[in-house]
Design an enzyme around this catalytic site. Structure first.
Site, PDB file in Angstrom:
ATOM      1  N   LYS A 179      14.319  -2.087 -18.048  1.00  0.00           N
ATOM      2  CA  LYS A 179      14.402  -1.304 -16.961  1.00  0.00           C
ATOM      3  C   LYS A 179      15.869  -1.474 -16.396  1.00  0.00           C
ATOM      4  CE  LYS A 179      10.735  -2.402 -14.714  1.00  0.00           C
ATOM      5  NZ  LYS A 179      10.195  -3.598 -15.541  1.00  0.00           N
ATOM      6  N   ARG A 197       5.011   0.818  -7.927  1.00  0.00           N
ATOM      7  CA  ARG A 197       4.124  -0.215  -8.821  1.00  0.00           C
ATOM      8  C   ARG A 197       2.757  -0.264  -8.775  1.00  0.00           C
ATOM      9  NH1 ARG A 197       8.792  -4.017  -9.911  1.00  0.00           N
ATOM     10  NH2 ARG A 197       7.925  -5.521 -11.569  1.00  0.00           N
ATOM     11  N   ARG A 240      15.915 -14.361 -21.087  1.00  0.00           N
ATOM     12  CA  ARG A 240      16.843 -13.784 -20.164  1.00  0.00           C
ATOM     13  C   ARG A 240      17.611 -14.878 -19.569  1.00  0.00           C
ATOM     14  NH1 ARG A 240      14.511  -9.399 -16.392  1.00  0.00           N
ATOM     15  NH2 ARG A 240      13.073 -10.823 -15.934  1.00  0.00           N
ATOM     16  N   ARG A 269      15.729 -17.027 -14.537  1.00  0.00           N
ATOM     17  CA  ARG A 269      15.010 -16.450 -13.103  1.00  0.00           C
ATOM     18  C   ARG A 269      13.853 -17.502 -12.997  1.00  0.00           C
ATOM     19  NH1 ARG A 269      14.340  -9.923 -12.931  1.00  0.00           N
ATOM     20  NH2 ARG A 269      12.200 -10.566 -12.610  1.00  0.00           N
ATOM     21  N   ARG A 311       2.633 -11.869 -14.492  1.00  0.00           N
ATOM     22  CA  ARG A 311       3.350 -10.487 -14.416  1.00  0.00           C
ATOM     23  C   ARG A 311       2.670  -9.475 -15.231  1.00  0.00           C
ATOM     24  NH1 ARG A 311       9.127 -12.622 -15.266  1.00  0.00           N
ATOM     25  NH2 ARG A 311       9.765 -10.255 -14.812  1.00  0.00           N
TER      26      ARG A 311
HETATM   27  P1  AP5 Z   1      15.880  -6.362 -18.251  1.00  0.00           P
HETATM   28  O1  AP5 Z   1      16.746  -5.031 -18.149  1.00  0.00           O
HETATM   29  O2  AP5 Z   1      16.063  -7.458 -17.310  1.00  0.00           O
HETATM   30  O3  AP5 Z   1      14.215  -5.879 -18.127  1.00  0.00           O
HETATM   31  P2  AP5 Z   1      13.706  -5.203 -16.731  1.00  0.00           P
HETATM   32  O4  AP5 Z   1      12.382  -4.339 -17.258  1.00  0.00           O
HETATM   33  O5  AP5 Z   1      14.520  -4.980 -15.645  1.00  0.00           O
HETATM   34  O6  AP5 Z   1      12.669  -6.518 -16.383  1.00  0.00           O
HETATM   35  P3  AP5 Z   1      12.462  -7.324 -14.950  1.00  0.00           P
HETATM   36  O7  AP5 Z   1      11.887  -8.704 -15.279  1.00  0.00           O
HETATM   37  O8  AP5 Z   1      13.649  -7.377 -14.316  1.00  0.00           O
HETATM   38  O9  AP5 Z   1      11.229  -6.533 -14.551  1.00  0.00           O
HETATM   39  P4  AP5 Z   1      10.149  -6.629 -13.619  1.00  0.00           P
HETATM   40  O10 AP5 Z   1       9.642  -5.511 -13.377  1.00  0.00           O
HETATM   41  O11 AP5 Z   1       9.122  -7.869 -13.702  1.00  0.00           O
HETATM   42  O12 AP5 Z   1      11.027  -7.555 -12.325  1.00  0.00           O
HETATM   43  P5  AP5 Z   1      11.524  -7.088 -10.933  1.00  0.00           P
HETATM   44  O13 AP5 Z   1      12.791  -7.826 -10.833  1.00  0.00           O
HETATM   45  O14 AP5 Z   1      11.465  -5.526 -10.809  1.00  0.00           O
HETATM   46  O15 AP5 Z   1      15.735  -6.764 -19.721  1.00  0.00           O
HETATM   47  C1  AP5 Z   1      15.056  -7.846 -20.055  1.00  0.00           C
HETATM   48  C2  AP5 Z   1      15.886  -8.929 -21.194  1.00  0.00           C
HETATM   49  O16 AP5 Z   1      15.862  -8.181 -22.276  1.00  0.00           O
HETATM   50  C3  AP5 Z   1      17.285  -8.998 -20.485  1.00  0.00           C
HETATM   51  O17 AP5 Z   1      17.914 -10.184 -20.972  1.00  0.00           O
HETATM   52  C4  AP5 Z   1      18.034  -7.925 -21.467  1.00  0.00           C
HETATM   53  O18 AP5 Z   1      19.602  -8.214 -21.368  1.00  0.00           O
HETATM   54  C5  AP5 Z   1      17.315  -8.117 -22.641  1.00  0.00           C
HETATM   55  N1  AP5 Z   1      17.358  -6.550 -23.224  1.00  0.00           N
HETATM   56  C6  AP5 Z   1      16.904  -5.410 -22.864  1.00  0.00           C
HETATM   57  N2  AP5 Z   1      16.948  -4.492 -23.601  1.00  0.00           N
HETATM   58  C7  AP5 Z   1      17.575  -5.093 -24.783  1.00  0.00           C
HETATM   59  C8  AP5 Z   1      17.781  -4.541 -26.181  1.00  0.00           C
HETATM   60  N3  AP5 Z   1      17.530  -3.147 -26.393  1.00  0.00           N
HETATM   61  N4  AP5 Z   1      18.435  -5.376 -27.044  1.00  0.00           N
HETATM   62  C9  AP5 Z   1      18.544  -6.696 -26.671  1.00  0.00           C
HETATM   63  N5  AP5 Z   1      18.288  -7.315 -25.288  1.00  0.00           N
HETATM   64  C10 AP5 Z   1      17.664  -6.408 -24.593  1.00  0.00           C
HETATM   65  O19 AP5 Z   1      10.601  -7.576  -9.831  1.00  0.00           O
HETATM   66  C11 AP5 Z   1      10.317  -8.955  -9.716  1.00  0.00           C
HETATM   67  C12 AP5 Z   1       9.311  -9.233  -8.520  1.00  0.00           C
HETATM   68  O20 AP5 Z   1       9.616  -8.607  -7.588  1.00  0.00           O
HETATM   69  C13 AP5 Z   1       7.801  -8.689  -9.125  1.00  0.00           C
HETATM   70  O21 AP5 Z   1       7.070  -9.471  -9.848  1.00  0.00           O
HETATM   71  C14 AP5 Z   1       7.181  -8.630  -7.801  1.00  0.00           C
HETATM   72  O22 AP5 Z   1       6.951  -9.616  -7.189  1.00  0.00           O
HETATM   73  C15 AP5 Z   1       8.313  -7.995  -6.758  1.00  0.00           C
HETATM   74  N6  AP5 Z   1       8.439  -6.708  -6.729  1.00  0.00           N
HETATM   75  C16 AP5 Z   1       9.515  -5.741  -7.211  1.00  0.00           C
HETATM   76  N7  AP5 Z   1       9.173  -4.675  -7.006  1.00  0.00           N
HETATM   77  C17 AP5 Z   1       8.081  -4.553  -6.374  1.00  0.00           C
HETATM   78  C18 AP5 Z   1       7.219  -3.274  -5.892  1.00  0.00           C
HETATM   79  N8  AP5 Z   1       7.834  -2.123  -6.027  1.00  0.00           N
HETATM   80  N9  AP5 Z   1       6.196  -3.772  -5.195  1.00  0.00           N
HETATM   81  C19 AP5 Z   1       5.673  -4.904  -5.113  1.00  0.00           C
HETATM   82  N10 AP5 Z   1       6.680  -5.948  -5.619  1.00  0.00           N
HETATM   83  C20 AP5 Z   1       7.771  -5.907  -6.186  1.00  0.00           C
END
Ligand code: AP5
Length: 215
Positions: free
Chosen positions: A13, A88, A127, A161, A172
């Site tokens: 994402k 979410r 990552r 991370r 997760r």
């Molecule tokens: P990346 O783009 O980093 O993936 P992502 O989907 O953004 O993953 P996140 O882990 O950031 O999502 P998440 O939803 O768990 O965490 P968030 O920060 O929102 O890609 C992943 C890796 O793959 C990278 O290294 C990238 O380079 C690689 N990659 C991607 N595509 C590729 C490709 N095509 N080819 C090669 N490599 C590729 O949330 C963290 C925490 O915050 C949650 O667990 C929760 O505790 C809290 N939180 C956040 N939002 C909320 C909410 N709305 N409500 C409640 N709690 C929340």
């Protein structure tokens, strides 16, 4: 253009949102990034959120929704935005609907970024992040840094991370299945859902997303 990016942790994402955001000239609002910034600064919100994030659970709806409402009130989001990681839960989706209605604005599309589970796990465990400039690398894909463990852009040592460890990743993914995946059916009913297969080259995936949201 006002978009939501749905998708499991590690689906990509943030990666695709960053590129699309540049191409469309609209900001990405990542609730995960805002929460991590609060944790780093030690704000009251960050202190409360940290315990949930470290375990891979969700931060309570009320806290995240208030934070998001504040961000949506800023002027840079007027031309549009990409929501990465919000909503979410069903309660967050309903709060967002109310917020947007109050502002008199509509969503254009909800993109479900679809990636098989084995690819997700490879992406999350590989990552690496730069604590200086926020650049994102991956030792399990073609996004490795030129020099192992060092940011290509600013030369800082890369970090993993705190929630990218095996036990937290497992939690997760379970939380995603139980609380977030039901939003796919929720947005399907609204006619806004666009499912995009997200394996392959990043530029191709971003082009696929652009085509899907224009349809
Ligand atoms: P990346 O783009 O980093 O993936 P992502 O989907 O953004 O993953 P996140 O882990 O950031 O999502 P998440 O939803 O768990 O965490 P968030 O920060 O929102 O890609 C992943 C890796 O793959 C990278 O290294 C990238 O380079 C690689 N990659 C991607 N595509 C590729 C490709 N095509 N080819 C090669 N490599 C590729 O949330 C963290 C925490 O915050 C949650 O667990 C929760 O505790 C809290 N939180 C956040 N939002 C909320 C909410 N709305 N409500 C409640 N709690 C929340």
């Amino acid at each position: 253009m006002r978009l939501i990016f749905l998708g499991a942790p590690g689906a990509g994402k943030g990666t695709y949102a960053a590129q699309l955001s540049q191409q469309l000239g609209i900001p990405t609002i990542s609730t995960g990034d805002i929460l991590r910034a609060n944790v780093k600064q030690g704000t009251p919100l960050g202190l409360e959120a940290k315990s949930y994030m470290d375990k891979g659970g969700l931060v309570p709806d009320e806290l995240v929704t208030r934070m998001l409402a504040g961000r949506l009130g800023e002027t840079d989001v007027k031309p549009g935005f990409i929501l990465d990681g919000f909503p979410r839960t069903l309660a967050q989706a309903q709060s967002l609907e109310t917020l947007l209605k109050e502002k008199g604005i509509n969503l254009n599309a909800v993109v479900d970024i679809d990636v098989p589970r084995d690819v997700i796990i490879r992406r999350l465990t590989g990552r690496r992040m730069c604590p200086g400039c926020g650049a994102n690398y991956n030792v399990n894909t073609n996004l490795k840094p030129k020099q192992e463990g060092i940011c290509d852009k600013c030369g800082k040592a890369l970090i993993t991370r705190t929630d990218d460890n095996e036990a937290t990743i497992k939690n997760r993914l379970q939380v995603y299945e139980e609380q977030t995946a039901p939003l796919i059916a929720y947005y399907q009913k609204t006619g806004l859902l666009r499912t995009v297969a997200a394996e392959g080259e990043i530029a191709d995936i971003v082009a696929r997303i652009r085509k899907a949201v224009a349809a």
